[in-house]
Motif scaffolding. Structure first.
Motif, PDB file in Angstrom:
ATOM      1  N   LYS A 100       0.814  -1.210   0.000  1.00  0.00           N
ATOM      2  CA  LYS A 100       0.000   0.000   0.000  1.00  0.00           C
ATOM      3  C   LYS A 100       0.849   1.263   0.000  1.00  0.00           C
ATOM      4  O   LYS A 100       0.495   2.271  -0.628  1.00  0.00           O
ATOM      5  CB  LYS A 100      -0.945  -0.016   1.203  1.00  0.00           C
ATOM      6  CG  LYS A 100      -2.011   1.061   1.148  1.00  0.00           C
ATOM      7  CD  LYS A 100      -3.006   0.888   2.285  1.00  0.00           C
ATOM      8  CE  LYS A 100      -4.086   1.956   2.220  1.00  0.00           C
ATOM      9  NZ  LYS A 100      -5.050   1.810   3.344  1.00  0.00           N
ATOM     10  N   ALA A 101       1.978   1.239   0.703  1.00  0.00           N
ATOM     11  CA  ALA A 101       2.850   2.415   0.718  1.00  0.00           C
ATOM     12  C   ALA A 101       3.342   2.765  -0.677  1.00  0.00           C
ATOM     13  O   ALA A 101       3.560   3.946  -0.993  1.00  0.00           O
ATOM     14  CB  ALA A 101       4.034   2.174   1.650  1.00  0.00           C
TER      15      ALA A 101
ATOM     16  N   LEU B  61       0.604   4.830  -2.531  1.00  0.00           N
ATOM     17  CA  LEU B  61       0.683   6.246  -2.160  1.00  0.00           C
ATOM     18  C   LEU B  61       1.891   6.895  -2.809  1.00  0.00           C
ATOM     19  O   LEU B  61       1.810   8.016  -3.335  1.00  0.00           O
ATOM     20  CB  LEU B  61       0.753   6.378  -0.640  1.00  0.00           C
ATOM     21  CG  LEU B  61       0.971   7.796  -0.087  1.00  0.00           C
ATOM     22  CD1 LEU B  61      -0.142   8.745  -0.528  1.00  0.00           C
ATOM     23  CD2 LEU B  61       1.087   7.771   1.436  1.00  0.00           C
TER      24      LEU B  61
ATOM     25  N   ALA C 117      -6.618   8.034  -4.950  1.00  0.00           N
ATOM     26  CA  ALA C 117      -5.490   7.842  -4.029  1.00  0.00           C
ATOM     27  C   ALA C 117      -5.823   8.355  -2.635  1.00  0.00           C
ATOM     28  O   ALA C 117      -5.475   7.714  -1.630  1.00  0.00           O
ATOM     29  CB  ALA C 117      -4.249   8.539  -4.577  1.00  0.00           C
ATOM     30  N   TYR C 118      -6.513   9.488  -2.564  1.00  0.00           N
ATOM     31  CA  TYR C 118      -6.906   9.988  -1.238  1.00  0.00           C
ATOM     32  C   TYR C 118      -7.878   9.023  -0.566  1.00  0.00           C
ATOM     33  O   TYR C 118      -7.779   8.755   0.643  1.00  0.00           O
ATOM     34  CB  TYR C 118      -7.544  11.379  -1.330  1.00  0.00           C
ATOM     35  CG  TYR C 118      -8.127  11.782   0.002  1.00  0.00           C
ATOM     36  CD1 TYR C 118      -7.299  12.195   1.037  1.00  0.00           C
ATOM     37  CD2 TYR C 118      -9.495  11.661   0.253  1.00  0.00           C
ATOM     38  CE1 TYR C 118      -7.811  12.505   2.289  1.00  0.00           C
ATOM     39  CE2 TYR C 118     -10.011  11.961   1.498  1.00  0.00           C
ATOM     40  CZ  TYR C 118      -9.167  12.391   2.515  1.00  0.00           C
ATOM     41  OH  TYR C 118      -9.687  12.675   3.758  1.00  0.00           O
TER      42      TYR C 118
ATOM     43  N   ASN D  47      -5.746   6.243   0.851  1.00  0.00           N
ATOM     44  CA  ASN D  47      -4.653   6.557   1.774  1.00  0.00           C
ATOM     45  C   ASN D  47      -4.992   7.572   2.850  1.00  0.00           C
ATOM     46  O   ASN D  47      -4.247   7.702   3.821  1.00  0.00           O
ATOM     47  CB  ASN D  47      -3.452   7.056   0.966  1.00  0.00           C
ATOM     48  CG  ASN D  47      -2.922   6.006   0.024  1.00  0.00           C
ATOM     49  OD1 ASN D  47      -2.293   5.042   0.438  1.00  0.00           O
ATOM     50  ND2 ASN D  47      -3.190   6.161  -1.270  1.00  0.00           N
ATOM     51  N   ASN D  48      -6.092   8.333   2.669  1.00  0.00           N
ATOM     52  CA  ASN D  48      -6.514   9.332   3.660  1.00  0.00           C
ATOM     53  C   ASN D  48      -5.361  10.276   4.013  1.00  0.00           C
ATOM     54  O   ASN D  48      -5.149  10.633   5.178  1.00  0.00           O
ATOM     55  CB  ASN D  48      -7.047   8.651   4.920  1.00  0.00           C
ATOM     56  CG  ASN D  48      -7.847   9.588   5.799  1.00  0.00           C
ATOM     57  OD1 ASN D  48      -8.500  10.504   5.308  1.00  0.00           O
ATOM     58  ND2 ASN D  48      -7.808   9.384   7.100  1.00  0.00           N
ATOM     59  N   ASP D  49      -4.643  10.700   2.986  1.00  0.00           N
ATOM     60  CA  ASP D  49      -3.470  11.546   3.167  1.00  0.00           C
ATOM     61  C   ASP D  49      -3.871  13.021   3.060  1.00  0.00           C
ATOM     62  O   ASP D  49      -4.455  13.438   2.056  1.00  0.00           O
ATOM     63  CB  ASP D  49      -2.428  11.195   2.101  1.00  0.00           C
ATOM     64  CG  ASP D  49      -1.171  12.011   2.218  1.00  0.00           C
ATOM     65  OD1 ASP D  49      -0.295  11.651   3.029  1.00  0.00           O
ATOM     66  OD2 ASP D  49      -1.064  13.023   1.492  1.00  0.00           O
TER      67      ASP D  49
ATOM     68  N   ASN E  90      -3.745   2.128  -6.811  1.00  0.00           N
ATOM     69  CA  ASN E  90      -4.600   2.539  -5.695  1.00  0.00           C
ATOM     70  C   ASN E  90      -5.931   1.809  -5.739  1.00  0.00           C
ATOM     71  O   ASN E  90      -6.482   1.447  -4.695  1.00  0.00           O
ATOM     72  CB  ASN E  90      -4.779   4.052  -5.690  1.00  0.00           C
ATOM     73  CG  ASN E  90      -3.560   4.760  -5.121  1.00  0.00           C
ATOM     74  OD1 ASN E  90      -3.388   4.855  -3.927  1.00  0.00           O
ATOM     75  ND2 ASN E  90      -2.684   5.226  -6.002  1.00  0.00           N
TER      76      ASN E  90
END
Length: 378
Positions: free
Chosen positions: A43-44, A47, A97-98, A101-103, A373
């Motif tokens: 997963k990293a 992102l 992607a957000y 990842n909730n970045d 993603n």
């Protein structure tokens, strides 16, 4: 993340009308049975892929009220701004992607890019003759609204969807939306995304009229563009009722997405079955013998199509628990895209050989990011 980034990098608008073609010719290899053996990226890395994309193409400028404005460049040379519909699809890739990842940085960039669209194109896109462009933009806005609850985003989506519906839907050919204001062809590339957009608008507003419009659109597609025996979704029909385009990954994908969303409202209508049939057609008839999605490099309008397929195919798998049927195939495509990234972590749309270091554009490089993603949505 900085250490991971370094390690991974060191390792490794005039629109063109599509022409009718046999989708199997996109790769030259047709397979009815797919054997898949590959390892999904972590997963990293998904992102990181989005961050690499932003490093290459994102440009922030000026302010919009208390916020900022931004856009994506069209290529790595920063020769100009990405055009309207590709910009909207790049922002949708960022939304993907957000969502995974909730970045916070990705969310901020999404807002700034929306502000840039609003700054450059205004609130209502009446001057754009391409109804699909307007729908792609509206779809981006309503998906962004679902994250931010910004009423301006919802209004922009609603008003531009309504614009297209009012000027493009008629009973010629039994219904369907025209591709452009010239009313020459009714295309999957406007109809299927419009159905998805309408379902999101129904969710956001509670107005059942949008749900009803989504059903009208998909039912028309089923009657005119969908092949029930195979699951193929034809690309377009002209005003004389003649099919003028074959299947593409993005028309398959958006039809799948529309069917998946309609199933929840009409569970006995067979939409989920049709969506799965369209998934099967893409997997078994459009991919090569290993299951790799086709290169679509006829022109620069085609090069990002796989990003759109990835978005809606992965959502369909998540929403309807098809992991056992399709996850290995989709994971394989994500792994292959990442395996052939260039020294800057960018992935073009040809997932079988290395991405060039010297030149790529920002549309073709959405494909791998969306696929990676998307694989974490299910």
């Amino acid at each position: 993340m900085a250490v991971l980034f370094l390690a991974l990098i060191l390792s490794g608008c005039r629109k063109n009308e599509m022409t009718a073609k046999d989708s199997t010719s996109l790769t030259g290899i047709k397979s009815a049975a797919v054997t898949i053996n590959s390892v999904q990226p972590v997963k990293a890395e998904a992102l990181l892929a989005m961050q690499c994309y932003n490093n290459a193409f994102y440009h922030q400028y000026g302010t919009y009220g208390p916020s900022f404005k931004a856009y994506y460049y069209s290529d790595v040379t920063h020769s100009g701004r990405m055009d309207f519909w590709r910009q909207a699809e790049a922002i949708e890739t960022l939304i993907d992607a957000y969502s995974i990842n909730n970045d916070a940085d990705l969310k901020n960039k999404m807002v700034y890019l929306y502000n840039g669209m609003r700054d450059n194109y205004g609130l209502l896109w009446t001057s754009n003759i391409y109804n699909d462009d307007v729908i792609w933009g509206a779809l981006m806005c309503i998906r962004a609204f679902a994250i931010t609850n910004d009423g301006g985003m919802k209004d922009m989506a609603k008003n531009n969807f309504d614009l297209v519906w009012n000027r493009a839907w008629d009973t010629n050919l039994g219904g369907g939306l025209w591709w452009t204001t010239a009313n020459n062809t009714k295309n999957a590339c406007v109809n299927a995304p419009a159905a998805i957009c309408a379902m999101y608008l129904y969710q956001a507003t509670g107005d059942v009229g949008y749900r009803d419009k989504a059903k009208l659109i998909v039912d028309w597609m089923v009657s005119k563009l969908y092949t029930p025996g195979s699951g193929e979704v034809k690309g377009a029909m002209n005003a004389a009722g003649v099919i003028t385009e074959g299947a593409r990954t993005y028309t398959q994908g958006t039809f799948i997405g529309a069917c998946g969303m309609l199933h929840n409202a009409y569970p006995s209508a067979g939409y989920k079955t049709m969506g799965a049939k369209a998934m099967d057609y893409t997997k078994n008839n459009m991919c090569n013998a290993q299951g790799l999605l086709p290169d679509e490099y006829d022109n620069d309008d085609c090069q990002g199509f796989k990003a759109i397929f990835a978005r809606w195919a992965c959502k369909f798998v998540h929403d309807h628990s098809y992991q056992g049927t399709y996850a290995a195939w989709l994971n394989y495509n994500a792994a292959e895209a990442w395996n052939y990234r260039n020294s800057n972590g960018l992935m073009w749309g040809q997932w079988w050989h290395r991405t060039p270091d010297n030149y790529v554009n920002s549309f073709e490089t959405t494909c791998g990011v969306a696929m990676m993603n998307g694989a974490f949505s299910y």
